[in-house]
Design a protein around this motif. Structure first.
Motif, mmCIF file in Angstrom:
data_model
loop_
_atom_site.group_PDB
_atom_site.id
_atom_site.type_symbol
_atom_site.label_atom_id
_atom_site.label_comp_id
_atom_site.label_asym_id
_atom_site.label_seq_id
_atom_site.Cartn_x
_atom_site.Cartn_y
_atom_site.Cartn_z
ATOM 1 N N ASP A 1 0.776 1.717 8.648
ATOM 2 C CA ASP A 1 0.298 2.088 8.292
ATOM 3 C C ASP A 1 -1.002 1.908 7.228
ATOM 4 O O ASP A 1 -0.186 1.355 6.333
ATOM 5 N N GLY A 2 -1.957 2.121 7.365
ATOM 6 C CA GLY A 2 -3.074 1.855 5.920
ATOM 7 C C GLY A 2 -2.783 2.680 4.990
ATOM 8 O O GLY A 2 -3.385 2.163 3.863
ATOM 9 N N GLN A 3 -1.614 3.809 4.996
ATOM 10 C CA GLN A 3 -1.525 4.345 3.867
ATOM 11 C C GLN A 3 -0.222 4.335 2.940
ATOM 12 O O GLN A 3 0.260 5.058 2.370
ATOM 13 N N ARG A 4 0.159 3.187 3.670
ATOM 14 C CA ARG A 4 1.341 2.873 2.729
ATOM 15 C C ARG A 4 1.178 2.189 1.911
ATOM 16 O O ARG A 4 1.004 1.650 1.233
ATOM 17 N N PRO A 5 2.167 2.545 0.477
ATOM 18 C CA PRO A 5 2.042 1.871 -0.755
ATOM 19 C C PRO A 5 2.494 1.155 -1.238
ATOM 20 O O PRO A 5 3.256 0.444 -0.646
ATOM 21 N N ILE A 6 1.960 0.380 -1.808
ATOM 22 C CA ILE A 6 2.337 -1.176 -2.512
ATOM 23 C C ILE A 6 2.615 -0.606 -3.508
ATOM 24 O O ILE A 6 2.358 -0.925 -4.612
ATOM 25 N N PRO A 7 4.185 -1.165 -4.082
ATOM 26 C CA PRO A 7 4.733 -0.179 -4.835
ATOM 27 C C PRO A 7 4.025 -1.376 -6.610
ATOM 28 O O PRO A 7 4.253 -1.318 -7.703
ATOM 29 N N THR A 8 4.400 -2.974 -6.077
ATOM 30 C CA THR A 8 3.378 -3.886 -6.613
ATOM 31 C C THR A 8 1.654 -3.840 -7.417
ATOM 32 O O THR A 8 1.670 -4.853 -7.896
ATOM 33 N N CYS A 9 1.122 -3.258 -6.518
ATOM 34 C CA CYS A 9 -0.141 -2.527 -6.635
ATOM 35 C C CYS A 9 0.239 -1.079 -7.439
ATOM 36 O O CYS A 9 -0.473 -0.303 -5.833
ATOM 37 N N PRO A 10 0.173 -0.546 -8.255
ATOM 38 C CA PRO A 10 0.441 1.206 -8.384
ATOM 39 C C PRO A 10 -0.813 1.524 -7.768
ATOM 40 O O PRO A 10 -1.692 1.152 -8.464
ATOM 41 N N ASP A 11 -0.601 2.476 -7.469
ATOM 42 C CA ASP A 11 -1.977 3.364 -6.886
ATOM 43 C C ASP A 11 -2.376 3.300 -5.622
ATOM 44 O O ASP A 11 -3.407 3.518 -5.898
#
Length: 257
Positions: A26-36
């Motif tokens: 999913d392209g909208q999956r958050p990336i916790p190690t790159c906040p925001d």
């Protein structure tokens, strides 16, 4: 450094790995190690970097140019293809002019080959960002991980200089002679398995090999790479820290881009 044929091969392989994630997740999956950031935004960052550096190299520019905003395709297949195309642009540009061609960079290495190596290691870290977000346990060849540690330390050496004129947390790594030793425990890395680092008032200096150390951090090269890039913490990196733990904690907390 590794040879440039290896960098070309690894850039293609890393981009293919990230492109698969860009297509399948999913392209909208958050990336916790790159906040925001979402996965789509991470892919956009990598792909824009490829295209920006390729343009500097193609034009043999000796001054920087603005990074253009480029729309990342919303369709997963197109997003994957777009990412691969950018990596090919970068690789082709370096091949045409040659890795030794003088071009603008933000480090003392003012060559087209700098961008191939630097953006490869940037992409390696971002591939791990995506995999960590998706619960995937990634891997990397030990010698490439060790080369990434050297690349990160060269970044710290540049951005920690008080005269650099760039706002960066790395400037807080300038010190008063404190020393750190990083050591990869992988077999067959030769002289590239150890890094001696000194924090001086003029910024960070480093060299391969052993030196006096107030603190030593030991572990597999990949663990060191992810720890130094703040993708793993001391608690999760499975490394051994010997000596002044507070000194390394201060380094870790002031080594963000």
């Amino acid at each position: 450094m590794l040879d440039f044929d290896r960098y070309f091969l690894e850039l293609e392989a890393e981009t293919a790995s990230l492109a698969r994630l860009a297509r399948d997740a999913d392209g909208q999956r958050p990336i916790p190690t790159c906040p925001d950031w979402t996965l789509e935004q991470l892919v956009g960052h990598v792909g824009r970097g490829h295209r920006w550096a390729a343009e500097i190299i193609r034009q043999r520019l000796l001054e920087p140019i603005p990074m253009q905003e480029v729309d990342v395709p919303a369709d997963p297949d197109e997003r994957s293809d777009w990412l691969m195309a950018g990596a090919r642009m970068l690789a082709d540009a370096v091949r045409v002019v040659g890795p030794e061609q003088p071009v603008w960079t933000w480090q003392k290495d003012r060559s087209a080959g700098f961008w191939l190596r630097r953006l490869l290691h940037d992409e390696v870290v971002h591939r791990f960002d995506a995999e960590l977000a998706l619960g995937i346990k990634g891997d990397l060849a030990a010698d490439l991980a060790a080369d990434g540690v050297s690349d990160l330390l060269e970044t710290a050496a540049t951005l920690s200089r008080p005269d650099i004129g760039v706002s960066s947390a790395f400037v807080n790594l300038a010190g008063a002679g404190e020393s750190l030793q990083f050591a990869a425990t992988d077999a067959d890395l030769g002289s590239n398995r150890e890094w001696s680092v000194v924090r001086s008032p003029a910024g960070v200096t480093w060299r391969n090999g052993r030196g006096r150390a107030d603190v030593e951090v030991r572990g597999p090269a990949l663990h060191l790479l992810l720890l130094l890039n703040r993708r793993l913490s001391v608690e999760t990196a499975d490394v051994e820290i010997i000596g002044d733990q507070e000194l390394f904690a201060q380094w870790w907390s002031n080594s963000t881009f």
